[in-house]
Design an enzyme around this catalytic site. Sequence first.
Site, PDB file in Angstrom:
ATOM      1  N   ASP A 182       2.834  -0.789  11.939  1.00 19.09           N
ATOM      2  CA  ASP A 182       1.478  -1.241  11.585  1.00 19.09           C
ATOM      3  C   ASP A 182       1.213  -2.685  12.008  1.00 19.09           C
ATOM      4  O   ASP A 182       0.094  -3.183  11.851  1.00 19.09           O
ATOM      5  CB  ASP A 182       1.256  -1.104  10.069  1.00 19.09           C
ATOM      6  CG  ASP A 182       1.201   0.358   9.646  1.00 19.09           C
ATOM      7  OD1 ASP A 182       0.904   1.216  10.502  1.00 19.09           O
ATOM      8  OD2 ASP A 182       1.469   0.647   8.464  1.00 19.09           O
TER       9      ASP A 182
ATOM     10  N   LYS B  83       0.836  -1.205   0.000  1.00 17.36           N
ATOM     11  CA  LYS B  83       0.000   0.000   0.000  1.00 17.36           C
ATOM     12  C   LYS B  83       0.871   1.256   0.000  1.00 17.36           C
ATOM     13  O   LYS B  83       0.595   2.208  -0.725  1.00 17.36           O
ATOM     14  CB  LYS B  83      -0.888  -0.063   1.257  1.00 17.36           C
ATOM     15  CG  LYS B  83      -1.889   1.045   1.398  1.00 17.36           C
ATOM     16  CD  LYS B  83      -3.037   0.603   2.293  1.00 17.36           C
ATOM     17  CE  LYS B  83      -2.754   0.693   3.770  1.00 17.36           C
ATOM     18  NZ  LYS B  83      -2.788   2.054   4.325  1.00 17.36           N
TER      19      LYS B  83
ATOM     20  N   SER C 164       8.465   9.248  11.472  1.00 20.83           N
ATOM     21  CA  SER C 164       7.213   9.140  10.707  1.00 20.83           C
ATOM     22  C   SER C 164       7.494   9.315   9.227  1.00 20.83           C
ATOM     23  O   SER C 164       7.959  10.364   8.786  1.00 20.83           O
ATOM     24  CB  SER C 164       6.217  10.214  11.161  1.00 20.83           C
ATOM     25  OG  SER C 164       5.205  10.358  10.168  1.00 20.83           O
TER      26      SER C 164
HETATM   27  C1  S3P Z   1       2.926   5.054   6.223  1.00 23.00           C
HETATM   28  C2  S3P Z   1       3.584   5.470   7.353  1.00 23.00           C
HETATM   29  C3  S3P Z   1       3.212   5.073   8.708  1.00 23.00           C
HETATM   30  C4  S3P Z   1       2.252   3.891   8.692  1.00 23.00           C
HETATM   31  C5  S3P Z   1       1.176   4.070   7.679  1.00 23.00           C
HETATM   32  C6  S3P Z   1       1.774   4.159   6.289  1.00 23.00           C
HETATM   33  C7  S3P Z   1       3.414   5.517   4.908  1.00 23.00           C
HETATM   34  O1  S3P Z   1       2.582   6.162   9.350  1.00 23.00           O
HETATM   35  O2  S3P Z   1       1.689   3.709   9.975  1.00 23.00           O
HETATM   36  O3  S3P Z   1       0.275   2.973   7.713  1.00 23.00           O
HETATM   37  O4  S3P Z   1       3.040   4.903   3.890  1.00 23.00           O
HETATM   38  O5  S3P Z   1       4.169   6.489   4.877  1.00 23.00           O
HETATM   39  P1  S3P Z   1       3.430   7.287  10.164  1.00 23.00           P
HETATM   40  O6  S3P Z   1       4.263   8.028   9.201  1.00 23.00           O
HETATM   41  O7  S3P Z   1       2.397   8.157  10.798  1.00 23.00           O
HETATM   42  O8  S3P Z   1       4.225   6.510  11.167  1.00 23.00           O
END
Ligand code: S3P
Length: 471
Positions: A350, A22, A194
Amino acid sequence: MLMPGFDRFPSLAGVITVPSDKSITHRAILFGSLAEGESFVQAHSIGRDNLASVRVMQQLGVEIYGYFSGSARQMAEEEKLTDIEDSSSSPLALNSDGDCLLVIRGRGLQGLKAASDILDCGNSGTTSRLLCGILAGCLFSTTITGDRSLVKRPFARVSQPLALMGAKFSADYLPITVTGAELRGLVWKSEKASAQVKSAILLAGLFTDQGVTVCEPGLSRDHSERMLQAMGCPIVEETTEDGQHTVILPEATVPRRLNPLQITVPGDFSSACFFLAAASIVPNSRLCIENVGLNLSRTGFLDVSRRMGADIQLLERRIVGGEEVGDLLVKSNVLAGVEVSHEDVIFSIDEIPVLALQAAFSQGITVIRGAQELRVKESDRLAMMAGMLRLAGIEVEEFVDGMNVTGNRSLLGSGVALPTGEWLESHDHRIIMCGALLNFFLTGRVECYLPEVVETSFPGFYDLLTSLVAE
Ligand code: S3P
């Protein structure tokens, strides 16, 4: 101790694949929209979150043609995508149900058009937060919103740094109107690791000649850095001994541009984890999951599971589309409780709900700490998992930043179904899948809770689980 009737509990065996990653698919859609030329994104079974990315980029004037096979086409129609093409005329073969090919006519960094309507990002945090980075550099105003979960999630984490670069944000929670500007460079020290924040700042950085630097306390998933580099955009990275990670988009001496992409997206490790856990827990299981993305910033679940005693082998490691990919063979084993630290959490952000579920059927106590961030995901995932496990009779002690789970393998195959509760009302795709697996561990039966919610990330989840059980 095995419960009466346990010898008839179905084991899990076979060779499976899971939907395409994803996170990588979101980036391919968004970055491809900003490229100069036509990008091709080949994926298997993308979920509703990814379709939200397609829809909002179409609203911003990007032509995106999607060829979808079987059930994927139905979902694309439900999500009201324009330009759904007949899959029989696809330039690349769509071999199995759920396959899709996206052809993205990138408009370049200056080419997006103001949308005539609000952009609805549905449930997708990644679409909405990365979009903030893009809209920060577009010289018009756009309003973004989302579903009942997304409107409760914090956006100050992206609006603060992007405002320092010059953009304006009307609020800290959706709906938010973003007014773009001629941006300036930024050096940003993130409090949390993040990838959404890092990626939003890097995307905004594409719109200025000045450099941007993001320092994070640990390496969050690095798909953006890899993809930008693959598109001809130089990125510099440094990791210090204490784990601090710095990403730099250097000052540009010539106008920035992104080359189009051709990418085959690997299977989503986060989706594979549900089946890694299921086959680890259910006795006599032997499951091979093919073509799974194994980017090191994502595979903390593997490390923790192996520490618990899980028998997971990597069969063949290869590089596809700039990302590590492999086949994973998992065989059941009796697992033991372990300590899961903040560092583990960064690499399995996740997957903590699945780890908590796995812990519930392991021997001894699993201690999870440093996971406070889970409280602001699609739901409060610590509270949802603690509540769900307790409903099943598992002992859980909840803390602000984690939980202690006391494993109880005697509940496996006990026959008592999981009661419904807040976990089901959360409408959080990963929590619902954990609930379905927990109920399966208790009863040996597959109950299809909220299949349309599960399609957020994992279309075909219930069919896959049912097919394994039936074999
Ligand atoms: C993601 C980053 C993560 C993850 C999310 C997908 C991404 O979030 O939990 O499901 O694709 O960049 P955070 O950046 O808030 O940790």
